[in-house]
Design a protein around this motif. Structure first.
Motif, PDB file in Angstrom:
ATOM      1  N   SER A 225      -1.186 -14.226 -63.431  1.00 38.85           N
ATOM      2  CA  SER A 225      -2.415 -14.486 -63.170  1.00 38.85           C
ATOM      3  C   SER A 225      -3.173 -14.835 -64.490  1.00 38.85           C
ATOM      4  O   SER A 225      -2.890 -14.633 -65.561  1.00 38.85           O
ATOM      5  CB  SER A 225      -3.093 -13.026 -62.997  1.00 38.85           C
ATOM      6  N   ILE A 226      -4.166 -15.856 -64.292  1.00 40.31           N
ATOM      7  CA  ILE A 226      -4.821 -16.442 -65.311  1.00 40.31           C
ATOM      8  C   ILE A 226      -5.792 -15.244 -66.224  1.00 40.31           C
ATOM      9  O   ILE A 226      -5.909 -15.515 -67.291  1.00 40.31           O
ATOM     10  CB  ILE A 226      -5.871 -17.653 -65.145  1.00 40.31           C
ATOM     11  N   PHE A 227      -6.017 -14.378 -65.221  1.00 40.71           N
ATOM     12  CA  PHE A 227      -6.911 -13.148 -65.997  1.00 40.71           C
ATOM     13  C   PHE A 227      -6.076 -12.422 -67.099  1.00 40.71           C
ATOM     14  O   PHE A 227      -6.687 -11.711 -67.793  1.00 40.71           O
ATOM     15  CB  PHE A 227      -7.670 -12.483 -65.095  1.00 40.71           C
TER      16      PHE A 227
ATOM     17  N   GLU B   7      -4.513 -13.594 -69.148  1.00 45.46           N
ATOM     18  CA  GLU B   7      -4.748 -14.237 -70.531  1.00 45.46           C
ATOM     19  C   GLU B   7      -6.281 -14.335 -71.124  1.00 45.46           C
ATOM     20  O   GLU B   7      -6.385 -14.599 -72.196  1.00 45.46           O
ATOM     21  CB  GLU B   7      -4.270 -16.024 -70.118  1.00 45.46           C
ATOM     22  N   ILE B   8      -7.133 -14.296 -70.049  1.00 41.34           N
ATOM     23  CA  ILE B   8      -8.550 -14.373 -70.640  1.00 41.34           C
ATOM     24  C   ILE B   8      -8.705 -13.054 -71.303  1.00 41.34           C
ATOM     25  O   ILE B   8      -8.546 -12.132 -70.614  1.00 41.34           O
ATOM     26  CB  ILE B   8      -9.308 -14.650 -69.081  1.00 41.34           C
ATOM     27  N   THR B   9      -9.651 -13.178 -72.321  1.00 47.45           N
ATOM     28  CA  THR B   9      -9.997 -11.859 -72.933  1.00 47.45           C
ATOM     29  C   THR B   9     -11.437 -11.934 -72.920  1.00 47.45           C
ATOM     30  O   THR B   9     -12.273 -12.761 -72.615  1.00 47.45           O
ATOM     31  CB  THR B   9      -9.829 -12.258 -74.729  1.00 47.45           C
TER      32      THR B   9
END
Lengths: 195, 159
Positions: free
Chosen positions: B143-145, B147-149
């Motif tokens: 999931s890309i999420f 990695e996303i902060t």
């Protein structure tokens, strides 16, 4: 319902502007469309009657930039506000990721605001959602008019949960982008939280 | 309520291959695969001059409205729709209850051939989506999420 496309490196989300008839949902989208760079927006579509009342929906695709190499694309929709278009409103709520409830600040529209807010809650339940669990913000529109209800009164009626809210004058753009940015941010934060 | 739709590279290539083959086998002008909520998933054929974003949204609205009519008439759903134009005709089919397969075609082919090819392609797409949904449901699904902060999201909305 968001659409995460790893192949195209895109995050796609749907935001719905809800509220009573003539509260300014379409005007919000028109202002956003007018003030967004051509590269960041698609065509705005309005399915409206001959008297320019929304018949089915308005649609505006918008890009808000990139996060970690993923383009963030938001599809903005409005619902038809008139009471008898309820079946259409339910359809547009399908797959919603975030909601903007646009209230009409005029005193004579108080009942219409309450009716629309209750209708939103009911239609979300019918789609299997709960308003408390969806990112949403409230916008008190038409703050420039003389016959407006006090902010506290509107808050009590249209924002009982105390979610973020904004005063706005959609015709001049006051509060329009603040509203959009916050709901978009909430949607992305919610997606991140859910993973 | 349907879960979020996630498309990985592997499944995208499979879906793209089905759309490309359908475009060729049906002698269509273009093929679009659209999520029921109006997001374009894949396309094939002559789409350079098409506003595929608007087309996707309007098609989804059309299919949703037709679904609403079906419900009122106590029909489970109307699976197919056909709009006949002077130069371009449109055939829309709901696949696996969640995606819409749209074929734009002209006089170089026939509605019968389009329907025939769509049926087979629809079955293939349904299988790919089934596998994809199972993959997304796995706890180990990337999931890309992750990695996303919060800071990344804040930065997107800085003036």
């Amino acid at each position: 319902m968001s659409f995460i496309n790893y192949s195209a490196r895109e995050i796609n989300c749907k935001i719905v502007y809800y509220g009573p008839g003539l509260c300014g949902k379409t005007t919000n989208l028109q202002y956003i469309y007018a003030r967004t760079a051509p590269a960041a927006k698609g065509k705005m579509i309005s399915l409206a009657t001959e008297t320019e009342r929304t018949l089915f929906f308005d649609f505006l695709p918008l890009s808000l930039g990139e996060i970690r190499g993923f383009k963030t694309r938001f599809h903005l929709y409005t619902v038809p506000g008139q009471v008898f278009y309820d079946a259409s409103r339910r359809l547009i709520l399908k797959g919603v990721d975030g909601i903007v409830f646009v209230a009409d600040s005029q005193i004579e529209r108080t009942e219409a605001n309450i009716e629309s807010f209750e209708n939103l809650e009911l239609n979300l339940i019918e789609q299997g959602y709960e308003l408390e669990k969806i990112p949403y913000v409230v916008q008190y529109n038409k703050r420039d008019l003389p016959n407006i209800a006090p902010l506290d009164e509107l808050r009590g009626l249209c924002n009982p949960k105390g979610v973020p809210d904004f005063e706005a004058v959609a015709t001049t753009g006051f509060g329009v982008f603040d509203t959009l940015k916050l709901v978009a941010k909430q949607v992305l934060t919610e997606l991140r939280r859910g993973k | 309520m349907n879960p979020d739709l996630v498309m990985y590279e592997e499944e995208f290539q499979q879906i793209q291959a089905v759309c490309t083959r359908l475009h060729r086998d049906a002698s269509a002008k273009a093929v679009l695969l659209i999520d029921k909520n109006g997001q374009l998933i894949a396309d094939a054929g002559d789409v350079a001059n098409l506003d595929t974003v608007s087309l996707s949204s309007l098609t989804a609205g059309n299919v949703a409205a037709t679904g609403g009519i079906a419900k009122l008439l106590k029909e489970k759903e109307f699976t197919g729709q056909y709009h006949e134009g002077e130069e371009t005709s449109v055939h829309m089919t709901l696949v696996a209850q969640r995606v819409i397969l749209v074929i734009l075609f002209d006089e170089r082919t026939s509605l019968g051939l389009v329907r025939l090819r769509v049926r087979k392609a629809g079955e293939e797409i349904a299988k790919i989506f089934e596998a994809m949904l199972a993959k997304v449901a796995e706890p180990s699904a990337p999931s890309i999420f992750s990695e996303i902060t919060d800071e990344d999201i804040d930065n997107l909305f800085k003036d």
